[in-house]
Write an enzyme that holds these catalytic residues in place. Structure first.
Site, PDB file in Angstrom:
ATOM      1  NE  ARG A 171     -14.775  -2.386  53.573  1.00  0.00           N
ATOM      2  CZ  ARG A 171     -15.103  -3.029  52.226  1.00  0.00           C
ATOM      3  NH1 ARG A 171     -15.253  -4.165  52.184  1.00  0.00           N
ATOM      4  NH2 ARG A 171     -15.274  -2.160  51.023  1.00  0.00           N
TER       5      ARG A 171
ATOM      6  CD  GLU B 143      -8.462  -6.303  53.974  1.00  0.00           C
ATOM      7  OE1 GLU B 143      -8.500  -5.552  53.188  1.00  0.00           O
ATOM      8  OE2 GLU B 143      -9.287  -6.871  54.509  1.00  0.00           O
TER       9      GLU B 143
ATOM     10  CG  HIS C 291     -10.391  -7.452  50.812  1.00  0.00           C
ATOM     11  ND1 HIS C 291     -10.614  -6.465  51.578  1.00  0.00           N
ATOM     12  CD2 HIS C 291     -11.612  -7.648  50.197  1.00  0.00           C
ATOM     13  CE1 HIS C 291     -11.652  -5.943  51.492  1.00  0.00           C
ATOM     14  NE2 HIS C 291     -12.467  -6.606  50.439  1.00  0.00           N
TER      15      HIS C 291
END
Length: 354
Positions: free
Chosen positions: A271, A300, A319
Site C-alpha cells: 500500500r 491514487e 496499481h
C-alpha cells in the site's frame, strides 16, 4: 438389483434438486449489495444463484466513487445482509449505520483491508473477509517487473524512446543486475513467497526476509530470517509485501532509508502509505539510494504534476498488481463464496480476524 439401483438413482435425481431449490428459496430473501458496476460476471453468477443481488450502476473508484457511487450505495444498502466491497474508498460508519443490524458480512475484493474500519466492524459483530493468495501470483509478477524497471532504468530509457533522442554509447544509461544480488522481502506471506519463486531463475545470490516470526515455508525457498535492520543493510532490492497497519505505516522513512545501501532499490506492491513519500523523494533526489519501483502510491491516482514523477530513478505503475482477467475473476468468486458461507452458516473461506 439393477432395477432397484436405477430406482434409487432416480429418486436422488428428483429429491436432491428439490432440496437445493428449497435452500435457495430460503436465501433468496437475503439482499447482497455489490459496491461497484465492474464486479466480474463470474462472481455475480455465484451470488445470484443464492441471493437477491443489488448492484450500484456507478464505478466505485476515483471521483465517481467518492460522489455518485457513494450516494447510490447509501440509497441501496438498507436491509443488506452482506456487502461485497469493490474499492479502496473507506467503508464508513455512515454506510454501516444505513445498512441496519442485519448486516452480517463485508467481503472486500482485495487482499488489503485497511479501508474496512476494523474497529467499527468488530463493535457491530460484522464479519470481514478478504481475497488473499488468489492474487499472489499476479502481484508477484508486477513486483519482478518493478525490479527490472527500476534496476534497468526504464523511466529514463522510455523517455529517450518517446523523445526520439537515444543515448548511444557503451557506457550510457547502465543499470543494475538482479543476478548476484541480495533480495530482501519484508513480509514473506503469499505474495512475498511468490516473488521469491519467480526470481528463482534470476541467479539471485541471497534471499533474506523479516517479519513477526520465521516462516516454515522459508527453508524450502532458501530464504534466511533476519532482523529488519539486517535486511536494510544487506539488501540490493527491498520488496514491501506487507499489509498497511498502524505498525507498518511509513515503515520506509528517513531513518530506514538511511540504513540502506547506496545501490538499494525499494519496491512497493503493498500500500502507498507503507512509504513516507517525502522521505523517499529526498533519498532518490539526493541519490542516497539507487532507485524505487512503486505499484502503489498516496494518493491514487498520483497527480501528474507530483514531484515524485520528476525523478528519473523512479518507476511507477498505476496499481495494477492484481489486474489480470483470471486473477480478478478468481478474486470475485472467492468473495462471493465467502458471502455464501457467511449467510448459510458455514465458516468463511478467508476470514480476517478482528
Amino acid at each position: 438389483m439393477i432395477a432397484h439401483y436405477v430406482a434409487v438413482l432416480a429418486l436422488v435425481a428428483v429429491t436432491l434438486p428439490a432440496s437445493c431449490v428449497a435452500n435457495n428459496t430460503m436465501t433468496k430473501n437475503l439482499k447482497v449489495l455489490v459496491s461497484s458496476n465492474d464486479f466480474p460476471a463470474s462472481g455475480l453468477k455465484v451470488l445470484e444463484e443464492h441471493f437477491t443481488v443489488v448492484q450500484t450502476k456507478y464505478l466505485n473508484f476515483g471521483e465517481e466513487g467518492r460522489t455518485l457511487a457513494k450516494e447510490d450505495l447509501l440509497k441501496l444498502i438498507p436491509g443488506s445482509s452482506a456487502l461485497v466491497w469493490l474499492s479502496h474508498h473507506p467503508i464508513s460508519k455512515e454506510l454501516l449505520d444505513r445498512a441496519g443490524p442485519q448486516l452480517k458480512l463485508v467481503a472486500t475484493v482485495s487482499a488489503g483491508y485497511n479501508h474496512c474500519n476494523l474497529d467499527e466492524l468488530k463493535a457491530r459483530g460484522i464479519k470481514l473477509s478478504n481475497t488473499p493468495n488468489v492474487l499472489a501470483s499476479a502481484v508477484a509478477e508486477i513486483a519482478v517487473g518493478l525490479m527490472l524497471g527500476a534496476a534497468r532504468r526504464f523511466t529514463e530509457n522510455l523517455d529517450q524512446v518517446h523523445k526520439g533522442d537515444w543515448e548511444i554509447g557503451f557506457d550510457k544509461v547502465l543499470g543494475q543486475d538482479i543476478r548476484g544480488s541480495t533480495v530482501g522481502i519484508i513480509g514473506l506471506g503469499g505474495i512475498g513467497q511468490a516473488v521469491v519463486k519467480r526470481l528463482a531463475g534470476f541467479e539471485v545470490s541471497k534471499f533474506v526476509y523479516t517479519g513477526h516470526r520465521e516462516k516454515p515455508e522459508a527453508k524450502a525457498l532458501g530464504a534466511e530470517f533476519v532482523t529488519q535492520d539486517q535486511l536494510l543493510a544487506q539488501s540490493d532490492f527491498i520488496v514491501l509485501a506487507v499489509p498497511l497497519t498502524n505498525e507498518t505505516k511509513h515503515m520506509i522513512n528517513k531513518d530506514t532509508l538511511g540504513k540502506m545501501k547506496s545501490n538499494a532499490i525499494v519496491i512497493n506492491v503493498g500500500r502507498g502509505d507503507l512509504v513516507d513519500q517525502e522521505a523517499l523523494y529526498d533519498a532518490l533526489k539526493n541519490k542516497q539510494i539507487y532507485a524505487a519501483g512503486l505499484d502503489v502510491t498516496t494518493p491514487e491516482p498520483l497527480p501528474k504534476d507530483h514531484k515524485l514523477l520528476t525523478l528519473p530513478n523512479l518507476f511507477v505503475l498505476p496499481h495494477i498488481g492484481s489486474a489480470t482477467e483470471r486473477t480478478r475473476s478468481d478474486m470475485a468468486v472467492l468473495a462471493a463464496n465467502n458471502v455464501v458461507n457467511a449467510l448459510t452458516g458455514k465458516p468463511l473461506l478467508t476470514p480476517v480476524n478482528l
